[in-house]
Motif scaffolding. Structure first.
Motif, PDB file in Angstrom:
ATOM      1  N   LYS A  22       0.843  -1.194   0.000  1.00 54.74           N
ATOM      2  CA  LYS A  22       0.000   0.000   0.000  1.00 54.74           C
ATOM      3  C   LYS A  22       0.876   1.241   0.000  1.00 54.74           C
ATOM      4  O   LYS A  22       1.936   1.257   0.616  1.00 54.74           O
ATOM      5  N   ALA A  23       0.409   2.276  -0.681  1.00 54.53           N
ATOM      6  CA  ALA A  23       1.080   3.572  -0.644  1.00 54.53           C
ATOM      7  C   ALA A  23       0.559   4.343   0.565  1.00 54.53           C
ATOM      8  O   ALA A  23      -0.641   4.383   0.812  1.00 54.53           O
ATOM      9  N   SER A  29       4.125   8.826  -0.638  1.00 48.99           N
ATOM     10  CA  SER A  29       5.574   8.826  -0.703  1.00 48.99           C
ATOM     11  C   SER A  29       6.226   7.650   0.006  1.00 48.99           C
ATOM     12  O   SER A  29       7.434   7.477  -0.089  1.00 48.99           O
ATOM     13  N   GLN A  30       5.469   6.828   0.711  1.00 47.45           N
ATOM     14  CA  GLN A  30       6.001   5.656   1.384  1.00 47.45           C
ATOM     15  C   GLN A  30       5.163   4.448   1.006  1.00 47.45           C
ATOM     16  O   GLN A  30       3.988   4.577   0.670  1.00 47.45           O
ATOM     17  N   PHE A  31       5.778   3.285   1.091  1.00 44.34           N
ATOM     18  CA  PHE A  31       5.085   2.048   0.763  1.00 44.34           C
ATOM     19  C   PHE A  31       5.228   1.079   1.923  1.00 44.34           C
ATOM     20  O   PHE A  31       6.277   0.996   2.553  1.00 44.34           O
ATOM     21  N   VAL A  32       4.145   0.327   2.182  1.00 43.70           N
ATOM     22  CA  VAL A  32       4.114  -0.606   3.295  1.00 43.70           C
ATOM     23  C   VAL A  32       3.603  -1.945   2.783  1.00 43.70           C
ATOM     24  O   VAL A  32       2.620  -2.002   2.037  1.00 43.70           O
ATOM     25  N   ILE A  33       4.282  -3.031   3.183  1.00 38.60           N
ATOM     26  CA  ILE A  33       3.771  -4.374   2.911  1.00 38.60           C
ATOM     27  C   ILE A  33       3.079  -4.846   4.172  1.00 38.60           C
ATOM     28  O   ILE A  33       3.660  -4.842   5.258  1.00 38.60           O
ATOM     29  N   GLU A  34       1.803  -5.236   4.008  1.00 36.04           N
ATOM     30  CA  GLU A  34       0.999  -5.711   5.132  1.00 36.04           C
ATOM     31  C   GLU A  34       0.522  -7.130   4.878  1.00 36.04           C
ATOM     32  O   GLU A  34       0.354  -7.540   3.724  1.00 36.04           O
ATOM     33  N   SER A  35       0.289  -7.865   5.956  1.00 44.52           N
ATOM     34  CA  SER A  35      -0.285  -9.199   5.851  1.00 44.52           C
ATOM     35  C   SER A  35      -1.801  -9.087   5.721  1.00 44.52           C
ATOM     36  O   SER A  35      -2.352  -7.983   5.717  1.00 44.52           O
ATOM     37  N   SER A  78       7.247  -1.475  -5.643  1.00 47.07           N
ATOM     38  CA  SER A  78       7.279  -0.029  -5.386  1.00 47.07           C
ATOM     39  C   SER A  78       7.689   0.734  -6.635  1.00 47.07           C
ATOM     40  O   SER A  78       7.108   1.764  -6.966  1.00 47.07           O
ATOM     41  N   ASN A  79       8.710   0.238  -7.331  1.00 41.30           N
ATOM     42  CA  ASN A  79       9.129   0.863  -8.585  1.00 41.30           C
ATOM     43  C   ASN A  79       8.007   0.831  -9.615  1.00 41.30           C
ATOM     44  O   ASN A  79       7.781   1.804 -10.337  1.00 41.30           O
ATOM     45  N   TYR A  80       7.305  -0.283  -9.705  1.00 39.78           N
ATOM     46  CA  TYR A  80       6.181  -0.410 -10.631  1.00 39.78           C
ATOM     47  C   TYR A  80       5.082   0.596 -10.282  1.00 39.78           C
ATOM     48  O   TYR A  80       4.529   1.254 -11.164  1.00 39.78           O
ATOM     49  N   PHE A  81       4.782   0.724  -8.988  1.00 44.08           N
ATOM     50  CA  PHE A  81       3.753   1.654  -8.547  1.00 44.08           C
ATOM     51  C   PHE A  81       4.134   3.085  -8.897  1.00 44.08           C
ATOM     52  O   PHE A  81       3.326   3.845  -9.418  1.00 44.08           O
TER      53      PHE A  81
END
Length: 93
Positions: A22-23, A29-35, A78-81
């Motif tokens: 998620k952005a 400006s930040q990205f987080v990977i969540e379960s 993240s790069n793709y996003f």
């Protein structure tokens, strides 16, 4: 890996595990990977390097990921996003 209608990138593995990138933050400006339980696993903070014309990432996590490929998958997503939201892929069909 696929993007859903909410603008999140979903990682689905063959063993049934799913994670969401998620952005977050001001201007996404930040990205987080969540379960699935919305527990934050990894946070990516991209910073653009104007000399090299590329992104450098500050990566933070509470527990060290078991697989380094999971971190690389997060950087790739993240790069793709960033590329898809900036219009860099507008000419691609």
């Amino acid at each position: 890996m696929k993007m859903n209608w909410r603008g999140h990138i979903v990682f689905a593995f063959q063993d049934g595990r799913e994670f969401v990138l998620k952005a977050k933050g001001l201007f996404n400006s930040q990205f987080v990977i969540e379960s699935k339980d919305e527990e934050m696993l990894i946070q990516f903070n991209p910073q653009f390097n104007w000399k090299k014309f590329q992104y450098n990432y500050d990566i933070s996590y509470d527990e060290k990921p078991q697989d380094i490929l999971f971190v690389l998958l997060g950087v790739y997503a993240s790069n793709y996003f960033i590329a898809s939201m900036s219009g860099a892929m507008a000419g691609m069909a």
